[in-house]
Design an enzyme around this catalytic site. Structure first.
Site, PDB file in Angstrom:
ATOM      1  N   TRP A   1      55.975  28.816 -50.218  1.00  0.00           N
ATOM      2  CA  TRP A   1      56.691  27.578 -50.571  1.00  0.00           C
ATOM      3  C   TRP A   1      57.222  27.726 -52.001  1.00  0.00           C
ATOM      4  O   TRP A   1      56.487  28.131 -52.902  1.00  0.00           O
ATOM      5  CB  TRP A   1      55.713  26.402 -50.464  1.00  0.00           C
ATOM      6  CG  TRP A   1      56.293  25.072 -50.841  1.00  0.00           C
ATOM      7  CD1 TRP A   1      57.462  24.517 -50.407  1.00  0.00           C
ATOM      8  CD2 TRP A   1      55.685  24.108 -51.712  1.00  0.00           C
ATOM      9  NE1 TRP A   1      57.623  23.259 -50.962  1.00  0.00           N
ATOM     10  CE2 TRP A   1      56.551  22.989 -51.766  1.00  0.00           C
ATOM     11  CE3 TRP A   1      54.497  24.065 -52.455  1.00  0.00           C
ATOM     12  CZ2 TRP A   1      56.266  21.855 -52.521  1.00  0.00           C
ATOM     13  CZ3 TRP A   1      54.217  22.941 -53.211  1.00  0.00           C
ATOM     14  CH2 TRP A   1      55.093  21.850 -53.231  1.00  0.00           C
TER      15      TRP A   1
ATOM     16  N   ASP B   1      45.994  25.819 -49.703  1.00  0.00           N
ATOM     17  CA  ASP B   1      46.991  24.756 -49.694  1.00  0.00           C
ATOM     18  C   ASP B   1      47.044  24.237 -48.258  1.00  0.00           C
ATOM     19  O   ASP B   1      47.482  24.956 -47.355  1.00  0.00           O
ATOM     20  CB  ASP B   1      48.349  25.315 -50.133  1.00  0.00           C
ATOM     21  CG  ASP B   1      49.420  24.222 -50.183  1.00  0.00           C
ATOM     22  OD1 ASP B   1      49.159  23.101 -49.702  1.00  0.00           O
ATOM     23  OD2 ASP B   1      50.525  24.508 -50.696  1.00  0.00           O
TER      24      ASP B   1
ATOM     25  N   LYS C   1      52.785  14.985 -44.558  1.00  0.00           N
ATOM     26  CA  LYS C   1      53.308  15.297 -43.217  1.00  0.00           C
ATOM     27  C   LYS C   1      52.434  14.703 -42.124  1.00  0.00           C
ATOM     28  O   LYS C   1      52.932  14.079 -41.200  1.00  0.00           O
ATOM     29  CB  LYS C   1      53.389  16.808 -43.007  1.00  0.00           C
ATOM     30  CG  LYS C   1      53.670  17.623 -44.231  1.00  0.00           C
ATOM     31  CD  LYS C   1      55.137  17.677 -44.548  1.00  0.00           C
ATOM     32  CE  LYS C   1      55.286  18.238 -45.939  1.00  0.00           C
ATOM     33  NZ  LYS C   1      56.520  18.894 -46.175  1.00  0.00           N
TER      34      LYS C   1
HETATM   35  N1  KET Z   1      52.357  22.820 -49.924  1.00  0.00           N
HETATM   36  C1  KET Z   1      53.227  23.280 -49.028  1.00  0.00           C
HETATM   37  C2  KET Z   1      52.963  24.579 -48.370  1.00  0.00           C
HETATM   38  C3  KET Z   1      54.375  22.529 -48.736  1.00  0.00           C
HETATM   39  O1  KET Z   1      55.211  23.000 -47.832  1.00  0.00           O
HETATM   40  C4  KET Z   1      54.609  21.308 -49.387  1.00  0.00           C
HETATM   41  C5  KET Z   1      55.833  20.536 -49.126  1.00  0.00           C
HETATM   42  C6  KET Z   1      53.634  20.870 -50.294  1.00  0.00           C
HETATM   43  C7  KET Z   1      52.525  21.655 -50.549  1.00  0.00           C
HETATM   44  C8  KET Z   1      53.739  19.591 -51.075  1.00  0.00           C
HETATM   45  O2  KET Z   1      53.905  18.484 -50.398  1.00  0.00           O
HETATM   46  P1  KET Z   1      53.586  17.046 -51.047  1.00  0.00           P
HETATM   47  O3  KET Z   1      54.711  16.216 -50.619  1.00  0.00           O
HETATM   48  O4  KET Z   1      53.479  17.211 -52.521  1.00  0.00           O
HETATM   49  O5  KET Z   1      52.274  16.651 -50.442  1.00  0.00           O
HETATM   50  N2  KET Z   1      56.866  21.046 -48.582  1.00  0.00           N
HETATM   51  C9  KET Z   1      58.102  20.407 -48.157  1.00  0.00           C
HETATM   52  C10 KET Z   1      58.669  19.404 -49.086  1.00  0.00           C
HETATM   53  C11 KET Z   1      58.917  19.894 -50.480  1.00  0.00           C
HETATM   54  O6  KET Z   1      59.457  20.982 -50.690  1.00  0.00           O
HETATM   55  O7  KET Z   1      58.552  19.139 -51.395  1.00  0.00           O
HETATM   56  C12 KET Z   1      59.121  21.495 -47.792  1.00  0.00           C
HETATM   57  O8  KET Z   1      58.830  22.694 -47.948  1.00  0.00           O
HETATM   58  O9  KET Z   1      60.206  21.140 -47.298  1.00  0.00           O
END
Ligand code: KET
Length: 440
Positions: A169, A250, A286
């Site tokens: 990511w 993560d 999610k």
């Molecule tokens: N870890 C991973 C692997 C991840 O894909 C995301 C979010 C997060 C943590 C963080 O999510 P949060 O909203 O802080 O709980 N990924 C999606 C959104 C983004 O990039 O912020 C994405 O990859 O589209």
């Protein structure tokens, strides 16, 4: 990219972020001499975020057929964002409960939420929880949990190097670098097999200095959709423990990979059950659809209860000057759902429905490409796990699909399957077909 150029890039990034090198495009302005009278006249425009910037571009496109497959956010068959029914019910209960107040939460957040979050990821019968050797603090979603974990490690752990998978990511590098760690990569994805490079992964972790931190995606690896098998997790665990590496999970997609919360936590539980220490960053963005509520938790599993309580006392010192204490509403929604058997069961059904819809989209896209006779092998679309398909489309092909078909996705060829619907699959399949047949 070979590992030395990746390392160089990360090194430059860390120096750059630390403000120790000046660099064109750094945005660091030295004097208010140019660009009008503003003292910020020299600030250089920063590029949009590689993931969230896709939505910015999408929003500007007036085309009626436009499709946003960039950010990992669930959409219904109608292409609409989804608020889970169970979340609406929990919010209703909260709003109607006059005893609820809006006082500050403690620095570590809502106590119920923390306990229930640890149980969700570690299992309700976890000996680590029973032994009080887990400290859990509520943080600002997955990102905030990773960042708090990074800052704690930079301050209190003897090794400052974290190994992250290649690819991973996009935000990981920035979070850990700004959190005070040095980021290196380990091999993960093999573009030829479109599967896990387990050999490369084990070799790279084997040559990491003892004590190094290792970032692992608990399930539904982003962006590749490729997870280790249960046996491969066993190999990874053995190596990590024998080399005294420190695992940092993560967990942003628990329940989204298989539709089953326990199954998606297997990797984490395998590491915790050996009695060793680890970090876990959890997100409810999610799996409960609470994206904008920013609800997550950092758990640190320690050797014993005494260490865990001292670690928690230090986590408070990380959090207090950063944002003082976390917000109350989202965590209250999660706690309400997790502690009520009926609401919990309802949640698991809604979660399974989301995961199943994504799996159906995989099948439909695969079938649509097969029907078009699109050159290439597309079986990875149905094999990959979680929210994303790592298509193998190159940057030029992605740009072509955006320009000609108004389909928005990250430039590495990742598409969010959760943004697709039966209605839009044919459009995407047409675009992929055109891209691979006309753009090299
Ligand atoms: N870890 C991973 C692997 C991840 O894909 C995301 C979010 C997060 C943590 C963080 O999510 P949060 O909203 O802080 O709980 N990924 C999606 C959104 C983004 O990039 O912020 C994405 O990859 O589209």
């Amino acid at each position: 990219m070979n590992s030395s150029s990746a390392d160089r890039r990360l090194y430059m990034l860390s120096r750059h972020l630390a403000g120790t090198i000046s660099n064109e495009g750094s945005g660091i302005s030295s004097s208010p001499t140019s660009a009008g009278n503003s003292v910020f006249g020299n600030v250089v425009r920063a590029p949009e975020d590689p993931i969230l910037g896709v939505t910015v571009a999408y929003n500007k496109d007036p085309s009626p057929v436009k499709l946003n497959l960039g950010v990992g956010a669930y959409r219904t068959e109608e292409g609409k964002p989804l608020v889970l029914n169970v979340v609406r019910k929990a919010e209703h209960l909260l709003v109607n409960d006059r005893s609820r107040i809006k006082e500050y939460l403690p620095i570590v957040g809502l106590a119920d939420f923390n306990k229930l979050s640890a149980k969700l990821i570690l299992g309700s019968d976890s000996p680590a929880i029973q032994g009080n050797r887990v400290t859990t603090v509520q943080c600002l979603s997955g990102t905030g949990s990773l960042r708090v974990g990074a800052e704690f490690l930079a301050k209190h752990y003897y090794q400052r190097t974290i190994y992250i998978p290649n690819p991973t990511w996009g935000n990981h590098t920035k979070i850990f670098t700004l959190g005070g760690l040095t980021v290196k990569t380990y091999r993960y994805y093999d573009p030829v097999t479109r599967g896990l490079n387990i050999q490369g992964l084990l070799e790279d972790l084997n040559s990491a200095p003892s004590g190094s931190i290792v970032l692992l995606h608990a399930c539904a690896h982003n962006p590749t959709g490729v997870d280790p098998t249960f046996d491969q997790w066993g190999q990874i665990r053995q190596l990590i423990r024998s080399k005294n590496l420190l695992p940092f999970f993560d967990s942003a997609y628990q329940g989204f990979a298989s539709g089953n919360l326990d199954k998606d936590a297997e990797s984490v539980r395998m590491f915790v059950s050996d009695g060793g220490e680890c970090f876990i960053a959890q997100s409810y963005a999610k799996n409960m659809g609470l994206y904008g509520e920013r609800v997550g938790a950092l758990s640190i599993v320690c050797r014993n209860a005494d260490v865990a309580s001292r670690v928690e006392s230090q986590l408070k010192l990380v959090i207090r000057p950063m944002y003082s204490s976390p917000p109350i509403h989202g965590a209250s929604i999660v706690a309400t759902i997790l502690k009520d058997r009926n609401l919990y069961n309802e949640w698991t059904l809604e979660l399974k429905a989301m995961a199943d819809r994504i799996i159906t989209m995989r099948k439909q896209l695969f079938d649509a490409l097969s029907a078009r006779g699109t050159p290439g092998n597309w079986t990875h679309i149905i094999k990959q796990i979680g929210m994303f398909t790592f298509t193998g489309l190159n940057t030029k092909q992605v740009a072509f699909m955006t320009k000609e078909f108004h389909i928005y996705m990250t430039s590495d060829g990742r598409i969010s399957m959760a943004g697709l619907s039966s209605r839009t699959v044919p459009h995407l399949a047409d675009a992929i077909h055109a891209a691979v047949t006309t753009v090299g």
